[in-house]
Design a protein around this motif. Structure first.
Motif, PDB file in Angstrom:
ATOM      1  N   PHE A   3      50.916  30.435  70.240  1.00 57.68           N
ATOM      2  CA  PHE A   3      50.650  29.944  71.598  1.00 57.68           C
ATOM      3  C   PHE A   3      51.572  30.592  72.628  1.00 57.68           C
ATOM      4  O   PHE A   3      51.170  30.804  73.772  1.00 57.68           O
ATOM      5  CB  PHE A   3      50.738  28.411  71.641  1.00 57.68           C
ATOM      6  CG  PHE A   3      49.529  27.757  71.037  1.00 57.68           C
ATOM      7  CD1 PHE A   3      48.316  27.783  71.692  1.00 57.68           C
ATOM      8  CD2 PHE A   3      49.597  27.143  69.791  1.00 57.68           C
ATOM      9  CE1 PHE A   3      47.179  27.209  71.129  1.00 57.68           C
ATOM     10  CE2 PHE A   3      48.473  26.573  69.217  1.00 57.68           C
ATOM     11  CZ  PHE A   3      47.257  26.601  69.891  1.00 57.68           C
ATOM     12  N   VAL A  50      52.422  28.519  64.569  1.00 58.28           N
ATOM     13  CA  VAL A  50      51.870  27.666  65.624  1.00 58.28           C
ATOM     14  C   VAL A  50      52.568  27.934  66.950  1.00 58.28           C
ATOM     15  O   VAL A  50      51.927  28.256  67.963  1.00 58.28           O
ATOM     16  CB  VAL A  50      51.997  26.170  65.238  1.00 58.28           C
ATOM     17  CG1 VAL A  50      51.553  25.290  66.401  1.00 58.28           C
ATOM     18  CG2 VAL A  50      51.178  25.878  63.997  1.00 58.28           C
ATOM     19  N   VAL A  51      53.896  27.817  66.953  1.00 55.20           N
ATOM     20  CA  VAL A  51      54.647  27.981  68.203  1.00 55.20           C
ATOM     21  C   VAL A  51      54.507  29.414  68.731  1.00 55.20           C
ATOM     22  O   VAL A  51      54.252  29.644  69.911  1.00 55.20           O
ATOM     23  CB  VAL A  51      56.138  27.628  67.996  1.00 55.20           C
ATOM     24  CG1 VAL A  51      56.923  27.858  69.279  1.00 55.20           C
ATOM     25  CG2 VAL A  51      56.274  26.186  67.540  1.00 55.20           C
ATOM     26  N   GLY A  52      54.640  30.390  67.811  1.00 54.72           N
ATOM     27  CA  GLY A  52      54.614  31.791  68.217  1.00 54.72           C
ATOM     28  C   GLY A  52      53.253  32.235  68.728  1.00 54.72           C
ATOM     29  O   GLY A  52      53.162  32.962  69.715  1.00 54.72           O
TER      30      GLY A  52
END
Lengths: 308, 259
Positions: A111, A107-109
């Motif tokens: 975006f 998720v973080v990577g």
């Protein structure tokens, strides 16, 4: 390219380093190739392949074959999950840690990569990419240790909280599962940013413009176009993260303390404290089978995204 | 939208760098219990000077990394040239064999080495760590040098030979100088792989031959002290300077433009 280059000059099979024309000595081509490859593969055989083979044979032994103990053949260590039910709980913890770490990194990577690919360009993008990759080059142990400074009781997190509200209760969560996951996400996030970024920069602007001009909303563009096109990056990133995380033992030890019992720490204990090498070997090969299964399943995707 | 995206990148960078910043700051803080307010002191670095264990471990680390870099670069470069420039049977299989050191979790590789080295009498210690580190570094060298080779045209060497240069001379005077930045980059990469390696060293180290990460780990397990922060900061500085050197020498994108 090298193939047709070779066919263009057939009369000089000895045109290779290793041949010594001045002395008139001509080494056969295959011998030169062999001499160039042998050192590397002999070294890998000695340091990687033979040790794995030795470990595989150890995993079928009743006891560590050192000293004068009688050693016989057995499958019992591969039944460890049945004979020692606590291992199921340990495996479940490891799996949870692996899945949460992979999911959060995805998720973080994703975006981060999307923002890099769509909202930056030129020098700025180059600098930001380098800043994301840089922690990779630093020691993983140091990075894990650095989190203890932040999340321990009275650490940096508490300092921040208390600067807002002086009587805040401690927010420290060192020695817990979330602490382990946090440290692992921090360690492996750059992989995901890189693999997703490689997949995302290839998306043609005109495709997105076409979708928008046909009335697609931002979320539709994201879910129906960008995410599917980034899928190879997401998958190879996930494999590259899940595989080392499932064998992690240093992160759970430092950030999990007594709560950090994972397959990794159990295996480590068999080799350093319990001296039950056959059990450790069997558990290692169980993980290795899982790892190979994952690589086999996703080999197509991995090969395609690594050739970019 | 652009602003939001950039703010998000900034937040991720804060996440990546904040703990490292705190770690460095605490190494310069007077209090042995990491207490605040912050009071600058180089006390912990001075203390480090007299810590024989850490100094000898640092020396071991640098020495092992340097020898690893030399051996892995020579062997890996030879293999990379053979794999990309010569024709032979079984090339794909040999390429696949480069994957295990990268793809298998270090815990498994490390314990397998421990078992095998113990069993065969190779034993543990400095030489065992070296054998392990070289094996872990070779695939990266082959990868970096192999990428460099794809940017150098093979027909340059052939042109030199058709003009009468002996093969050895053609390789050393045409291909090798063009390849030099990649080889140097690969050597730095191998150095960094070895310097940062903890897991494999942990299983193969003996008390006299332990490396810096192994010593740091055992210090952390005993309890946190600002001295650990200080030595971690020095290790960080070392890794970051190697990275900066690497970006100078091995820019795959840039070398492609040049050819």
């Amino acid at each position: 390219m090298p193939a047709d280059a070779a066919s263009r000059t057939p009369p000089t099979p000895d045109r290779a380093l290793g041949a010594v024309p001045s002395a008139g000595l001509r080494l056969p081509s295959w011998l030169v190739t062999l001499t160039m490859l042998l050192p590397t593969y002999a070294w890998l055989t000695l340091a990687i392949l033979l040790p794995l083979g030795a470990m595989l044979s150890f995993s079928f032994m009743t006891a560590t074959p050192l000293g004068k103990k009688e050693v016989a053949f057995t499958f019992k260590h591969y039944r460890a999950f049945i004979d020692q039910p606590y291992l199921i709980g340990v495996a479940w913890t490891s799996l949870l840690i692996g899945l949460w770490t992979t999911f959060l990194c995805a998720v973080v990577g994703f975006f981060t990569a999307l923002a890099l690919a769509r909202a930056t360009a030129g020098r700025l993008r180059e600098t930001l990419l380098i800043l994301v990759i840089l922690p990779f080059w630093t020691n993983g142990l140091v990075r894990v240790f650095s989190w203890t400074m932040v999340i321990r009781e009275g650490g940096f997190l508490d300092l921040l909280a208390r600067s807002v509200w002086p009587d805040a209760p401690s927010l420290g969560f060192l020695y817990s599962l979330p602490a382990i996951i946090l440290g692992l996400v921090h360690g492996y996030l750059p992989y995901m940013v890189l693999t997703c970024y490689i997949a995302l920069v290839t998306i043609d602007d005109s495709i997105l413009e076409a979708a928008e001009s046909l009335g697609a909303r931002k979320w539709t563009v994201l879910w129906r176009i960008i995410v599917p096109m980034a899928a190879p990056g997401l998958i190879s990133g996930s494999v590259l993260i899940f595989v080392p995380v499932i064998g992690a033992f240093m992160e759970p030890r430092i950030l999990g303390g007594p709560r950090g019992v994972t397959l990794g720490t159990v295996i480590e204990e068999q080799f350093t404290q319990a001296f039950n090498w056959p059990l450790g070997a069997a558990l290692s090969f169980t993980i290795l089978a899982l790892v190979l299964g994952i690589f086999a399943t996703f080999s197509g995707v991995l090969r395609r995204s690594s050739s970019l | 939208m652009k602003l939001a995206a950039r703010t998000y990148i900034l937040a991720v960078l804060v996440f990546l760098y904040l703990p490292i910043g705190v770690l460095i700051a605490m190494g310069f803080n007077e209090s042995p219990l990491y207490q605040l307010p912050f009071q600058f002191s180089s006390h912990w670095y001075v203390e480090l000077m007299s810590n024989r264990k850490l100094i000898s471990a640092s020396w071991n680390s640098v020495l092992i990394a340097a020898i690893t870099a030399v051996i892995a670069t020579v062997l890996g470069t030879l293999a990379a040239v053979a794999l990309s420039r010569r024709q032979f049977f079984g090339k794909e299989a040999l390429r696949l064999l480069l994957l295990p050191p990268i793809a298998i979790p270090w815990l498994i590789t490390g314990t397998a080495m421990l078992v095998f080295f113990y069993w065969t009498g190779i034993g543990r210690g400095f030489h065992a760590i070296l054998i392990g580190h070289v094996a872990l570094a070779i695939p990266y060298v082959v990868l970096v040098v192999g990428t460099g080779l794809t940017t150098i045209r093979a027909d340059l060497e052939e042109a030199a030979m058709s003009l009468g240069a002996p093969p050895v001379k053609a390789f050393f005077q045409v291909t090798l100088p063009l390849l030099a930045p990649s080889i140097f980059g690969a050597a730095l990469f191998a150095f960094a792989v070895s310097l940062d390696q903890f897991v494999v060293s942990y299983f193969l180290a003996t008390p006299g031959s332990s490396t810096l990460p192994v010593e740091i780990y055992s210090a952390i397990r005993k309890g946190f002290t600002p001295e650990i922060n200080a030595v971690c900061t020095i290790l960080l500085a070392g890794s970051v300077s190697i990275f900066l050197l690497f970006t100078l020498f091995a820019k795959p994108g840039a070398s492609r433009d040049r050819s």
